[in-house]
Design a protein around this motif. Sequence first.
Motif, PDB file in Angstrom:
ATOM      1  N   ALA A  74       1.062   5.841  10.863  1.00 15.29           N
ATOM      2  CA  ALA A  74      -0.260   5.879  11.503  1.00 15.29           C
ATOM      3  C   ALA A  74      -1.304   5.165  10.645  1.00 15.29           C
ATOM      4  O   ALA A  74      -2.140   4.417  11.163  1.00 15.29           O
ATOM      5  CB  ALA A  74      -0.676   7.324  11.749  1.00 15.29           C
ATOM      6  N   ALA A  75      -1.268   5.386   9.335  1.00 11.06           N
ATOM      7  CA  ALA A  75      -2.230   4.732   8.447  1.00 11.06           C
ATOM      8  C   ALA A  75      -2.019   3.222   8.438  1.00 11.06           C
ATOM      9  O   ALA A  75      -2.996   2.459   8.459  1.00 11.06           O
ATOM     10  CB  ALA A  75      -2.103   5.293   7.036  1.00 11.06           C
ATOM     11  N   PHE A  76      -0.769   2.800   8.427  1.00  9.67           N
ATOM     12  CA  PHE A  76      -0.480   1.361   8.461  1.00  9.67           C
ATOM     13  C   PHE A  76      -1.014   0.738   9.741  1.00  9.67           C
ATOM     14  O   PHE A  76      -1.693  -0.290   9.705  1.00  9.67           O
ATOM     15  CB  PHE A  76       1.029   1.131   8.341  1.00  9.67           C
ATOM     16  CG  PHE A  76       1.435  -0.295   8.567  1.00  9.67           C
ATOM     17  CD1 PHE A  76       1.252  -1.238   7.572  1.00  9.67           C
ATOM     18  CD2 PHE A  76       1.978  -0.701   9.775  1.00  9.67           C
ATOM     19  CE1 PHE A  76       1.621  -2.568   7.773  1.00  9.67           C
ATOM     20  CE2 PHE A  76       2.349  -2.017   9.982  1.00  9.67           C
ATOM     21  CZ  PHE A  76       2.170  -2.950   8.981  1.00  9.67           C
ATOM     22  N   GLY A  77      -0.730   1.365  10.879  1.00 11.63           N
ATOM     23  CA  GLY A  77      -1.193   0.831  12.161  1.00 11.63           C
ATOM     24  C   GLY A  77      -2.703   0.792  12.265  1.00 11.63           C
ATOM     25  O   GLY A  77      -3.283  -0.193  12.741  1.00 11.63           O
ATOM     26  N   ALA A  78      -3.352   1.847  11.793  1.00 15.26           N
ATOM     27  CA  ALA A  78      -4.811   1.883  11.856  1.00 15.26           C
ATOM     28  C   ALA A  78      -5.435   0.894  10.888  1.00 15.26           C
ATOM     29  O   ALA A  78      -6.460   0.277  11.198  1.00 15.26           O
ATOM     30  CB  ALA A  78      -5.302   3.292  11.565  1.00 15.26           C
ATOM     31  N   GLU A  79      -4.837   0.707   9.716  1.00 16.81           N
ATOM     32  CA  GLU A  79      -5.377  -0.271   8.760  1.00 16.81           C
ATOM     33  C   GLU A  79      -5.249  -1.687   9.281  1.00 16.81           C
ATOM     34  O   GLU A  79      -6.155  -2.499   9.096  1.00 16.81           O
ATOM     35  CB  GLU A  79      -4.678  -0.147   7.405  1.00 16.81           C
ATOM     36  CG  GLU A  79      -5.237   0.936   6.546  1.00 16.81           C
ATOM     37  CD  GLU A  79      -4.773   0.843   5.108  1.00 16.81           C
ATOM     38  OE1 GLU A  79      -4.279  -0.223   4.685  1.00 16.81           O
ATOM     39  OE2 GLU A  79      -4.915   1.844   4.403  1.00 16.81           O
ATOM     40  N   VAL A  80      -4.144  -1.995   9.920  1.00 12.95           N
ATOM     41  CA  VAL A  80      -3.957  -3.348  10.460  1.00 12.95           C
ATOM     42  C   VAL A  80      -4.962  -3.617  11.573  1.00 12.95           C
ATOM     43  O   VAL A  80      -5.509  -4.722  11.674  1.00 12.95           O
ATOM     44  CB  VAL A  80      -2.502  -3.534  10.954  1.00 12.95           C
ATOM     45  CG1 VAL A  80      -2.340  -4.802  11.760  1.00 12.95           C
ATOM     46  CG2 VAL A  80      -1.541  -3.540   9.776  1.00 12.95           C
ATOM     47  N   SER A  81      -5.242  -2.611  12.384  1.00 14.37           N
ATOM     48  CA  SER A  81      -6.139  -2.846  13.524  1.00 14.37           C
ATOM     49  C   SER A  81      -7.622  -2.708  13.174  1.00 14.37           C
ATOM     50  O   SER A  81      -8.455  -3.426  13.725  1.00 14.37           O
ATOM     51  CB  SER A  81      -5.789  -1.917  14.676  1.00 14.37           C
ATOM     52  OG  SER A  81      -6.004  -0.579  14.294  1.00 14.37           O
TER      53      SER A  81
ATOM     54  N   ALA B  13     -11.560  10.721  11.990  1.00 15.44           N
ATOM     55  CA  ALA B  13     -10.788  11.547  12.941  1.00 15.44           C
ATOM     56  C   ALA B  13     -10.132  12.728  12.229  1.00 15.44           C
ATOM     57  O   ALA B  13      -8.914  12.886  12.243  1.00 15.44           O
ATOM     58  CB  ALA B  13      -9.739  10.690  13.621  1.00 15.44           C
ATOM     59  N   THR B  14     -10.943  13.584  11.617  1.00 13.98           N
ATOM     60  CA  THR B  14     -10.415  14.712  10.844  1.00 13.98           C
ATOM     61  C   THR B  14      -9.666  15.710  11.720  1.00 13.98           C
ATOM     62  O   THR B  14      -8.548  16.120  11.387  1.00 13.98           O
ATOM     63  CB  THR B  14     -11.562  15.433  10.107  1.00 13.98           C
ATOM     64  OG1 THR B  14     -12.277  14.475   9.340  1.00 13.98           O
ATOM     65  CG2 THR B  14     -11.037  16.513   9.202  1.00 13.98           C
ATOM     66  N   VAL B  15     -10.252  16.105  12.829  1.00 18.34           N
ATOM     67  CA  VAL B  15      -9.639  17.132  13.686  1.00 18.34           C
ATOM     68  C   VAL B  15      -8.318  16.655  14.292  1.00 18.34           C
ATOM     69  O   VAL B  15      -7.317  17.389  14.240  1.00 18.34           O
ATOM     70  CB  VAL B  15     -10.638  17.599  14.774  1.00 18.34           C
ATOM     71  CG1 VAL B  15      -9.972  18.543  15.757  1.00 18.34           C
ATOM     72  CG2 VAL B  15     -11.846  18.254  14.140  1.00 18.34           C
ATOM     73  N   PRO B  16      -8.218  15.428  14.845  1.00 18.60           N
ATOM     74  CA  PRO B  16      -6.920  14.983  15.364  1.00 18.60           C
ATOM     75  C   PRO B  16      -5.840  14.860  14.285  1.00 18.60           C
ATOM     76  O   PRO B  16      -4.673  15.167  14.542  1.00 18.60           O
ATOM     77  CB  PRO B  16      -7.215  13.621  15.982  1.00 18.60           C
ATOM     78  CG  PRO B  16      -8.664  13.635  16.290  1.00 18.60           C
ATOM     79  CD  PRO B  16      -9.282  14.494  15.243  1.00 18.60           C
ATOM     80  N   VAL B  17      -6.226  14.457  13.092  1.00 20.56           N
ATOM     81  CA  VAL B  17      -5.244  14.338  12.009  1.00 20.56           C
ATOM     82  C   VAL B  17      -4.718  15.717  11.624  1.00 20.56           C
ATOM     83  O   VAL B  17      -3.495  15.910  11.489  1.00 20.56           O
ATOM     84  CB  VAL B  17      -5.867  13.610  10.793  1.00 20.56           C
ATOM     85  CG1 VAL B  17      -4.956  13.706   9.578  1.00 20.56           C
ATOM     86  CG2 VAL B  17      -6.142  12.158  11.122  1.00 20.56           C
ATOM     87  N   ILE B  18      -5.599  16.684  11.462  1.00 21.68           N
ATOM     88  CA  ILE B  18      -5.169  18.039  11.098  1.00 21.68           C
ATOM     89  C   ILE B  18      -4.365  18.672  12.238  1.00 21.68           C
ATOM     90  O   ILE B  18      -3.356  19.344  12.000  1.00 21.68           O
ATOM     91  CB  ILE B  18      -6.379  18.912  10.716  1.00 21.68           C
ATOM     92  CG1 ILE B  18      -6.969  18.398   9.405  1.00 21.68           C
ATOM     93  CG2 ILE B  18      -5.999  20.375  10.587  1.00 21.68           C
ATOM     94  CD1 ILE B  18      -8.248  19.076   8.986  1.00 21.68           C
ATOM     95  N   GLY B  19      -4.781  18.447  13.482  1.00 25.57           N
ATOM     96  CA  GLY B  19      -4.023  18.962  14.630  1.00 25.57           C
ATOM     97  C   GLY B  19      -2.628  18.386  14.714  1.00 25.57           C
ATOM     98  O   GLY B  19      -1.656  19.110  14.981  1.00 25.57           O
ATOM     99  N   THR B  20      -2.512  17.084  14.470  1.00 29.35           N
ATOM    100  CA  THR B  20      -1.184  16.443  14.471  1.00 29.35           C
ATOM    101  C   THR B  20      -0.317  17.001  13.355  1.00 29.35           C
ATOM    102  O   THR B  20       0.876  17.272  13.557  1.00 29.35           O
ATOM    103  CB  THR B  20      -1.329  14.917  14.315  1.00 29.35           C
ATOM    104  OG1 THR B  20      -2.150  14.429  15.371  1.00 29.35           O
ATOM    105  CG2 THR B  20       0.014  14.238  14.349  1.00 29.35           C
TER     106      THR B  20
END
Length: 164
Positions: free
Chosen positions: A83-90, A102-109
């Motif tokens: 996820a970090a790789f994909g978000a960094e590239v985009s 996106a703190t809440v979605p990361v903790i929820g995931t």
Amino acid sequence: MSLSLCNTRPTILTRGARVTRAARRLTPPSAVASDPSSKNASASPYVKPPVELKKVTFAEAMGFAGAGPEKINGRLAMVAFVAAFGAEVSTHETVSQQFGDATVPVIGTAMLFAAASLIPIMKGAIDEPMGPFNSKAELVNGRLAMLGLSLMLYIENQSGKAFF
């Protein structure tokens, strides 16, 4: 009664009848297993007996020698790295910037993956390999993802910009 195949003709033998060695060799195992008078009437050489699952408590699963911490941390590291790789590239944001956005979605995931990994362990599920997908490969990939994520965080912290 049991069924014996001699010279391709089925012969029914009663309990007290004498059976020759040739007839014993030609008797199929399914005919012997289906004989209700035999001791192992329910056992068949072709069907595995059901495996009894050993339930594990939360403390045993998450203990020092338990399977939970290694699996959960490895799976979370694999998801986080991809996820970090994909978000960094985009977006060209660092991992800490992404977490802040996106703190809440990361903790929820993370909580969802932890629960999905812990429940089968506590129910006593057995890891059965499916080709290249086995528990040893998962542990190695999880450890590599932990190292990769740690290295990415360290490099981004030192440089102040996104790694990818």
